[in-house]
Write a protein that holds these residues in place. Structure first.
Motif, PDB file in Angstrom:
ATOM      1  N   VAL A 139      73.153  21.863  22.786  1.00  0.00           N
ATOM      2  CA  VAL A 139      72.731  22.500  24.044  1.00  0.00           C
ATOM      3  C   VAL A 139      73.800  22.434  25.843  1.00  0.00           C
ATOM      4  N   VAL A 140      74.132  20.653  25.372  1.00  0.00           N
ATOM      5  CA  VAL A 140      75.042  20.302  26.417  1.00  0.00           C
ATOM      6  C   VAL A 140      76.279  21.579  26.966  1.00  0.00           C
ATOM      7  N   ILE A 165      78.394  27.511  30.444  1.00  0.00           N
ATOM      8  CA  ILE A 165      78.429  28.986  31.245  1.00  0.00           C
ATOM      9  C   ILE A 165      78.430  28.052  32.966  1.00  0.00           C
ATOM     10  N   HIS A 166      78.767  26.980  33.038  1.00  0.00           N
ATOM     11  CA  HIS A 166      78.673  26.349  34.387  1.00  0.00           C
ATOM     12  C   HIS A 166      80.413  26.876  34.978  1.00  0.00           C
ATOM     13  N   VAL A 186      76.752  19.690  33.958  1.00  0.00           N
ATOM     14  CA  VAL A 186      75.298  19.635  32.918  1.00  0.00           C
ATOM     15  C   VAL A 186      74.692  18.288  33.809  1.00  0.00           C
ATOM     16  N   ASP A 203      73.185  19.246  36.123  1.00  0.00           N
ATOM     17  CA  ASP A 203      71.314  19.642  35.272  1.00  0.00           C
ATOM     18  C   ASP A 203      70.342  18.742  35.731  1.00  0.00           C
ATOM     19  N   GLN A 254      76.951  24.044  25.496  1.00  0.00           N
ATOM     20  CA  GLN A 254      76.411  25.677  25.720  1.00  0.00           C
ATOM     21  C   GLN A 254      76.294  25.733  27.208  1.00  0.00           C
ATOM     22  N   ARG A 255      75.810  25.019  28.119  1.00  0.00           N
ATOM     23  CA  ARG A 255      75.275  24.765  29.470  1.00  0.00           C
ATOM     24  C   ARG A 255      76.565  24.377  30.301  1.00  0.00           C
ATOM     25  N   GLN A 256      77.151  23.277  29.760  1.00  0.00           N
ATOM     26  CA  GLN A 256      78.707  23.275  30.358  1.00  0.00           C
ATOM     27  C   GLN A 256      79.879  24.278  30.244  1.00  0.00           C
TER      28      GLN A 256
END
Ligand SMILES: Cc1cc2nc3c(=O)[nH]c(=O)nc-3n(C[C@H](O)[C@H](O)[C@H](O)COP(=O)(O)OP(=O)(O)OC[C@H]3O[C@@H](n4cnc5c(N)ncnc54)[C@H](O)[C@@H]3O)c2cc1C
Length: 105
Positions: A16-17, A23-24, A74, A77, A19-21
């Motif tokens: 999850v981390v 996206i950023h 992240v 976030d 994936q979010r990074q």
């Protein structure tokens, strides 16, 4: 039903981390720009993002949102990490004068 193992839980958090990074990091990859815009909003912080979002609700309106800072992370976030971003790369280091009715906990 037994709870997932710690290894499984840690792997899930890691994915999850990551994936979010990703996206950023994808912010700013745009290479095509208009030559004119109906609105130019400077600063993609709280107010600027809200204003740009509202303006683009009209699909015929063109909006350029300019941000001087780098992509989010992240770390940004996670509210609990706010103390760690106050002096780092996410902080412009500006100070204000004491406010009579603000910053009261
Ligand atoms: C650690 C911390 C925790 C907080 N926690 C909370 C909370 O829990 N709840 C709450 O309600 N508020 C909280 N706040 C306050 C809240 O974040 C701010 O009040 C709010 O973000 C201010 O919004 P803004 O749009 O005015 O400015 P910002 O959100 O700071 O946006 C300004 C943007 O403009 C960009 N910018 C600056 N100069 C230029 C330039 N020349 N060109 C282009 N871009 C530029 C900046 O990089 C920034 O992204 C917190 C603040 C901090 C520092």
């Amino acid at each position: 039903m037994s709870a997932p193992s710690l290894t499984y839980q840690l792997l899930t958090v890691a994915v999850v981390v990551l994936q979010r990074q990703m996206i950023h990091n994808n912010v700013g990859s745009r290479t095509q720009w208009n030559t004119t815009y109906d609105y130019i909003v400077v600063g993609a912080g709280t107010a600027g993002s809200l204003i740009a979002g509202r303006l683009t609700e009209n699909a015929s309106t063109t909006v350029l949102l300019i941000e001087a800072g780098g992509p989010a992370s992240v770390i940004t976030d996670m509210p609990i990490e706010s103390w760690n971003i106050e002096t780092g790369e996410f902080d412009w280091g500006y100070y204000t004068v004491p406010q009579a009715n603000a910053g009261q906990f």
